[in-house]
Design an enzyme around this catalytic site. Structure first.
Site, PDB file in Angstrom:
ATOM      1  N   SER A  50      55.010  -5.220  31.651  1.00 48.15           N
ATOM      2  CA  SER A  50      53.890  -6.163  31.495  1.00 48.15           C
ATOM      3  C   SER A  50      53.611  -6.497  30.039  1.00 48.15           C
ATOM      4  O   SER A  50      52.630  -7.178  29.746  1.00 48.15           O
ATOM      5  CB  SER A  50      52.622  -5.570  32.120  1.00 48.15           C
ATOM      6  OG  SER A  50      52.834  -5.327  33.475  1.00 48.15           O
ATOM      7  N   HIS A 109      51.546   4.296  32.309  1.00 45.55           N
ATOM      8  CA  HIS A 109      51.787   3.309  33.374  1.00 45.55           C
ATOM      9  C   HIS A 109      51.088   3.773  34.664  1.00 45.55           C
ATOM     10  O   HIS A 109      51.297   3.190  35.725  1.00 45.55           O
ATOM     11  CB  HIS A 109      53.277   3.194  33.689  1.00 45.55           C
ATOM     12  CG  HIS A 109      54.094   2.442  32.682  1.00 45.55           C
ATOM     13  ND1 HIS A 109      53.662   1.327  32.027  1.00 45.55           N
ATOM     14  CD2 HIS A 109      55.377   2.646  32.258  1.00 45.55           C
ATOM     15  CE1 HIS A 109      54.629   0.874  31.225  1.00 45.55           C
ATOM     16  NE2 HIS A 109      55.660   1.663  31.345  1.00 45.55           N
ATOM     17  N   LYS A 232      60.732 -11.706  16.428  1.00 44.41           N
ATOM     18  CA  LYS A 232      60.692 -10.629  15.424  1.00 44.41           C
ATOM     19  C   LYS A 232      60.937  -9.277  16.092  1.00 44.41           C
ATOM     20  O   LYS A 232      61.711  -8.457  15.603  1.00 44.41           O
ATOM     21  CB  LYS A 232      59.322 -10.609  14.721  1.00 44.41           C
ATOM     22  CG  LYS A 232      59.182 -11.656  13.665  1.00 44.41           C
ATOM     23  CD  LYS A 232      59.708 -11.129  12.340  1.00 44.41           C
ATOM     24  CE  LYS A 232      59.435 -12.169  11.268  1.00 44.41           C
ATOM     25  NZ  LYS A 232      59.604 -11.686   9.932  1.00 44.41           N
ATOM     26  N   GLY A 260      61.099 -12.744  27.324  1.00 46.82           N
ATOM     27  CA  GLY A 260      59.746 -12.808  26.773  1.00 46.82           C
ATOM     28  C   GLY A 260      59.050 -14.134  27.050  1.00 46.82           C
ATOM     29  O   GLY A 260      58.373 -14.663  26.171  1.00 46.82           O
TER      30      GLY A 260
HETATM   31  P1  A3P Z   1      61.143  -9.929  29.951  1.00 50.25           P
HETATM   32  O1  A3P Z   1      62.038  -8.983  30.673  1.00 50.25           O
HETATM   33  O2  A3P Z   1      60.533 -10.944  30.875  1.00 50.25           O
HETATM   34  O3  A3P Z   1      61.777 -10.558  28.763  1.00 50.25           O
HETATM   35  P2  A3P Z   1      57.330  -3.502  28.666  1.00 50.25           P
HETATM   36  O4  A3P Z   1      57.285  -3.292  27.199  1.00 50.25           O
HETATM   37  O5  A3P Z   1      56.040  -3.251  29.376  1.00 50.25           O
HETATM   38  O6  A3P Z   1      58.497  -2.781  29.286  1.00 50.25           O
HETATM   39  O7  A3P Z   1      57.572  -5.071  28.922  1.00 50.25           O
HETATM   40  C1  A3P Z   1      58.804  -5.669  28.602  1.00 50.25           C
HETATM   41  C2  A3P Z   1      58.647  -7.166  28.776  1.00 50.25           C
HETATM   42  O8  A3P Z   1      57.799  -7.659  27.712  1.00 50.25           O
HETATM   43  C3  A3P Z   1      59.987  -7.893  28.621  1.00 50.25           C
HETATM   44  O9  A3P Z   1      59.875  -9.087  29.402  1.00 50.25           O
HETATM   45  C4  A3P Z   1      59.990  -8.172  27.128  1.00 50.25           C
HETATM   46  O10 A3P Z   1      60.890  -9.167  26.720  1.00 50.25           O
HETATM   47  C5  A3P Z   1      58.537  -8.595  26.946  1.00 50.25           C
HETATM   48  N1  A3P Z   1      58.101  -8.542  25.545  1.00 50.25           N
HETATM   49  C6  A3P Z   1      58.213  -7.518  24.675  1.00 50.25           C
HETATM   50  N2  A3P Z   1      57.756  -7.865  23.455  1.00 50.25           N
HETATM   51  C7  A3P Z   1      57.329  -9.139  23.561  1.00 50.25           C
HETATM   52  C8  A3P Z   1      56.745 -10.063  22.637  1.00 50.25           C
HETATM   53  N3  A3P Z   1      56.530  -9.743  21.382  1.00 50.25           N
HETATM   54  N4  A3P Z   1      56.412 -11.295  23.108  1.00 50.25           N
HETATM   55  C9  A3P Z   1      56.634 -11.626  24.399  1.00 50.25           C
HETATM   56  N5  A3P Z   1      57.188 -10.802  25.310  1.00 50.25           N
HETATM   57  C10 A3P Z   1      57.533  -9.563  24.900  1.00 50.25           C
END
Ligand code: A3P
Length: 296
Positions: A50, A109, A232, A260
């Site tokens: 999330s 979580h 980044k 993301g």
């Molecule tokens: P996606 O798989 O849709 O790209 P968590 O850290 O809870 O495991 O969540 C991972 C999800 O958050 C991944 O989604 C990841 O790419 C996204 N994520 C991590 N950093 C991010 C950022 N700075 N901006 C947007 N999404 C981000």
């Protein structure tokens, strides 16, 4: 604590109160349950995938007043511990938290019903980030595929059933989000949405700054917005999990920092799956006042 055999894709999840969790977490449950929260703790709470890593980096940068060097002193998984994390013989999340100086930033979580009870009486702060169910489900599918310590998710169609039945690690998305939403006024909870963070990161970061009782200059806030952008963080070895061995996370299957974006679910759900999901969503979430943005 007993040694846990090496985890791999054949290792089955175990359960606590019908919530599937990784076996070492369940084996260490008594230590987790008796964890002592403190009044100045800040607990970052999320359903998996999330935006945990994202909010964690934001909180860390705020705590360090935007000092990048301080944030880059350790890889992200060695910063705030998950209180339920366990991999004997390594120190557990509880062991790590117990050694941290106050004020502590911690992560979980866990759904509300499994949270160590001391959190409810500690007067600490909770920061919850929710992400729309469909994108969360897609992201978790790719994470399940690349994780070498979670069971094989099977095909997308098979995983679809597992997810809607809450049989994934950490349980049902519906119950998790609903559970935290329903108690948001009873405790000091800042409830954020991944989609709002994408749409207006500065505004959401300012909410976090205020919630943490900090006061940062505009230019520091702008720096935090820039440094915590997806691009980044994807290229930052301290946040992109590139240091995690392939035997745990195989990023050649799917990167940890994958896309993301908001709305990737449209590339995965069939029309029939979408209709079915909407029906189930209504049954499970229809009575809550929660609304999610499904595309930007
Ligand atoms: P996606 O798989 O849709 O790209 P968590 O850290 O809870 O495991 O969540 C991972 C999800 O958050 C991944 O989604 C990841 O790419 C996204 N994520 C991590 N950093 C991010 C950022 N700075 N901006 C947007 N999404 C981000």
């Amino acid at each position: 604590m007993a040694l846990t055999p090496e985890l791999n894709k054949q290792t089955k999840l175990k359960e606590v109160a019908e919530i599937p969790l990784q076996a070492p977490t369940v084996d260490n449950w008594s230590q987790i349950l008796t964890f002592k929260a403190k009044p100045d703790d800040l607990l970052i709470c999320t359903y998996p995938r999330s935006g945990t890593t994202w909010i964690q980096e934001i909180v860390d940068m705020i705590e360090q007043n935007g000092d990048i060097k301080k944030c880059r002193q350790a890889i992200i998984q060695h910063r705030p511990p998950y209180i339920e994390w366990a991999r004997p013989p390594q120190p557990s999340g509880v062991d790590k938290a117990n050694e941290m100086p106050a004020p502590r930033i911690l992560r979980t979580h866990l759904p509300t019903q499994l949270l160590p009870p001391s959190f409810w009486t500690s007067n600490c702060k909770f920061l919850y980030v929710a992400r729309n169910a469909k994108d969360c489900m897609v992201s978790y599918y790719h994470f399940y595929r690349m994780s070498q310590v979670l069971p094989d998710p099977g095909t997308w169609d098979e995983y679809f059933e597992t997810f809607i039945n809450g049989k994934v690690s950490w349980g049902s998305w519906f119950d998790h989000v609903k559970g935290w939403w329903e108690i948001r006024d009873r405790y000091e909870i800042l409830f954020l949405f991944y989609e709002d963070m994408k749409r207006d990161p500065k505004q959401e970061i300012q909410k976090v700054i205020q919630f943490m009782g900090k006061n940062l200059d505009e230019e520091v806030v702008d720096k935090i917005v820039q440094e915590t952008s997806f691009e980044k963080m994807k290229n930052n070895p301290m946040t992109n999990r590139s240091t995690v061995p392939k035997s745990v996370l195989d990023q050649s299957i799917s990167p940890f920092m994958r896309k993301g974006i908001v709305g990737d679910w449209k590339n995965h759900f069939t029309v029939a799956q979408n209709e079915r999901f909407e029906e189930i969503y209504q049954q499970k979430m229809g009575r809550t006042s929660l609304t999610f943005c499904m595309e930007l």
